[in-house]
Design an enzyme around this catalytic site. Structure first.
Site, short mmCIF file in Angstrom:
data_model
loop_
_atom_site.label_atom_id
_atom_site.label_comp_id
_atom_site.label_asym_id
_atom_site.label_seq_id
_atom_site.Cartn_x
_atom_site.Cartn_y
_atom_site.Cartn_z
N SER A 31 0.72 -1.13 -0.10
CA SER A 31 -0.29 0.10 0.04
C SER A 31 0.37 1.31 -0.24
CB SER A 31 -1.84 -0.30 1.11
OG SER A 31 -0.39 -0.47 2.15
N GLY B 225 4.79 3.12 -0.19
CA GLY B 225 6.65 3.39 -0.46
C GLY B 225 7.69 1.88 -1.76
N ARG C 47 -3.47 -0.15 7.32
CA ARG C 47 -4.22 0.62 8.30
C ARG C 47 -5.36 1.23 7.06
NH1 ARG C 47 -0.20 5.02 8.69
NH2 ARG C 47 0.17 5.17 6.72
N SER C 48 -5.41 1.73 5.54
CA SER C 48 -6.49 2.11 5.43
C SER C 48 -6.69 1.42 3.82
CB SER C 48 -6.25 3.85 4.26
OG SER C 48 -6.49 4.07 3.11
N ASN D 270 -2.09 -8.18 8.65
CA ASN D 270 -1.57 -7.70 10.13
C ASN D 270 -0.75 -8.10 10.54
OD1 ASN D 270 -0.22 -6.24 12.55
ND2 ASN D 270 -1.47 -4.82 13.48
N ASN E 173 8.01 -7.69 1.89
CA ASN E 173 7.91 -6.58 1.95
C ASN E 173 8.04 -5.43 3.47
OD1 ASN E 173 8.49 -3.66 0.52
ND2 ASN E 173 6.68 -3.92 1.47
N TYR F 161 18.69 2.25 14.94
CA TYR F 161 18.09 1.68 14.63
C TYR F 161 18.13 0.08 14.85
CZ TYR F 161 16.73 -0.72 9.67
OH TYR F 161 16.12 -0.70 8.15
N LYS G 269 16.51 -7.82 10.37
CA LYS G 269 16.93 -7.81 9.45
C LYS G 269 17.80 -8.22 9.43
CE LYS G 269 14.29 -4.96 7.07
NZ LYS G 269 12.99 -4.93 6.18
N THR H 23 11.02 7.14 1.92
CA THR H 23 9.42 6.46 1.88
C THR H 23 8.69 6.95 2.95
OG1 THR H 23 10.03 4.29 2.44
CG2 THR H 23 10.29 4.12 0.44
#
Ligand SMILES: NC(=O)c1ccc[n+]([C@@H]2O[C@H](COP(=O)([O-])OP(=O)(O)OC[C@H]3O[C@@H](n4cnc5c(N)ncnc54)[C@H](OP(=O)(O)O)[C@@H]3O)[C@@H](O)[C@H]2O)c1
Length: 250
Positions: free
Chosen positions: A14, A16, A38-39, A63, A90, A150, A157, A188
């Site tokens: 949705s 990026g 979310r949307s 989710n 992703n 991070y 990751k 993004t």
């Protein structure tokens, strides 16, 4: 139309990088299933635009923070009676803090969404993947280098890259190639949540040897490359996409 009649499933389509991947694959003929959290309105808009490119497109809420949701989602996909050619893990989230400020709750949240979730989803969906198919995990150089605040994302990751290697070994005999793409910092929505914005701007404006700005297209195009037949012997690799940025010592 190199991907005509192929099926791509991408998590976090949705926004990026994931959104760009949806469009680039659809333009090459792939049918798309993408997820969002979310949307649903925004997801439906993207779904309509993808269909205008002449492909089938379905958006679904997922989710990755809930294993129940992941299992339910995988069962729903199985009921669609489709075979998946390309799965791109992703979607990611995470709490931006250093290793001292990070709490166990932050750690669990980030590891679940960025590492355990993609592993469970890949395991489940590998059952309905075609021969000569691909799983691609989206990683970042924070897996092996220190990026401020991070910590939990970098660790997740690193886990994701390790999952990539183990699953690549286990799934190669089934004709499923697993690799990861490590994207360098690019603009993004995600990076707006980094607390150290001035430092982030400096990294974004830093000139890499190509003198070109790294864009979501560049990542999507490497995903395309990894999904072509020509890449069939690339297994369990992490492909760094940074325009040569990390070749510089400072
Ligand atoms: N941007 C960079 O500089 C950069 C660098 C290296 C690696 N990456 C990696 O590239 C990938 C995409 O990043 P991006 O910058 O494109 O991110 P982004 O613009 O923030 O988009 C994140 C996507 O993930 C979804 N998402 C967020 N939380 C989720 C959850 N709990 N479960 C399932 N989906 C969730 C979002 O859905 P909603 O839209 O519904 O919220 C959205 O589609 C991530 O794996 C990221 O770590 C990014």
């Amino acid at each position: 139309m190199i991907f005509k009649n192929k099926m791509l499933l991408v998590t976090g389509g949705s926004r990026g990088i994931g959104k760009k991947i949806c469009y680039e694959f659809a333009q090459r003929g792939a049918n798309i299933i993408f997820t969002y959290v979310r949307s649903s309105t925004e997801a439906k808009k993207i779904e309509t635009e993808l269909k205008k490119l002449g492909v089938n497109a379905i958006s679904k809420k997922l989710n990755l923070n809930s294993n129940n949701d992941i299992n339910k989602f995988a069962d729903e996909i199985k009921k669609l009676n489709v075979k998946i050619d390309f799965l791109i893990n992703n979607a990611a989230s995470g709490v931006m803090k250093n290793s001292i400020e990070t709490t166990e709750k932050h750690w669990d949240w980030t590891m679940q969404i960025n590492a355990k979730g993609p592993w469970i989803l890949s395991k489940k969906l590998s059952e309905i993947m075609n021969k000569n198919s691909r799983i691609i995990n989206i990683s970042s150089p924070g897996s092996s280098k220190v990026l401020k605040n991070y910590f939990s994302i970098g660790v997740s990751k690193a886990a994701l890259e390790s999952i990539t290697r183990y699953m690549a070994y286990d799934l190669a005999p089934k004709g499923i190639n697993v690799n990861s793409i490590s994207a360098s910092l690019l603009e993004t929505d995600a990076i707006q949540h980094f607390p150290n914005q001035s430092e982030i701007k400096k990294i974004l404006n830093r000139k890499n040897p190509t003198q070109k700005k790294l864009l979501t297209d560049h990542i999507a195009k490497v995903a395309i490359m990894l999904c072509t037949e020509e890449s069939e012997m690339i297994i369990g690799q992490n492909i760094l996409v940074d325009g040569g940025d990390t070749l510089l010592l400072s």
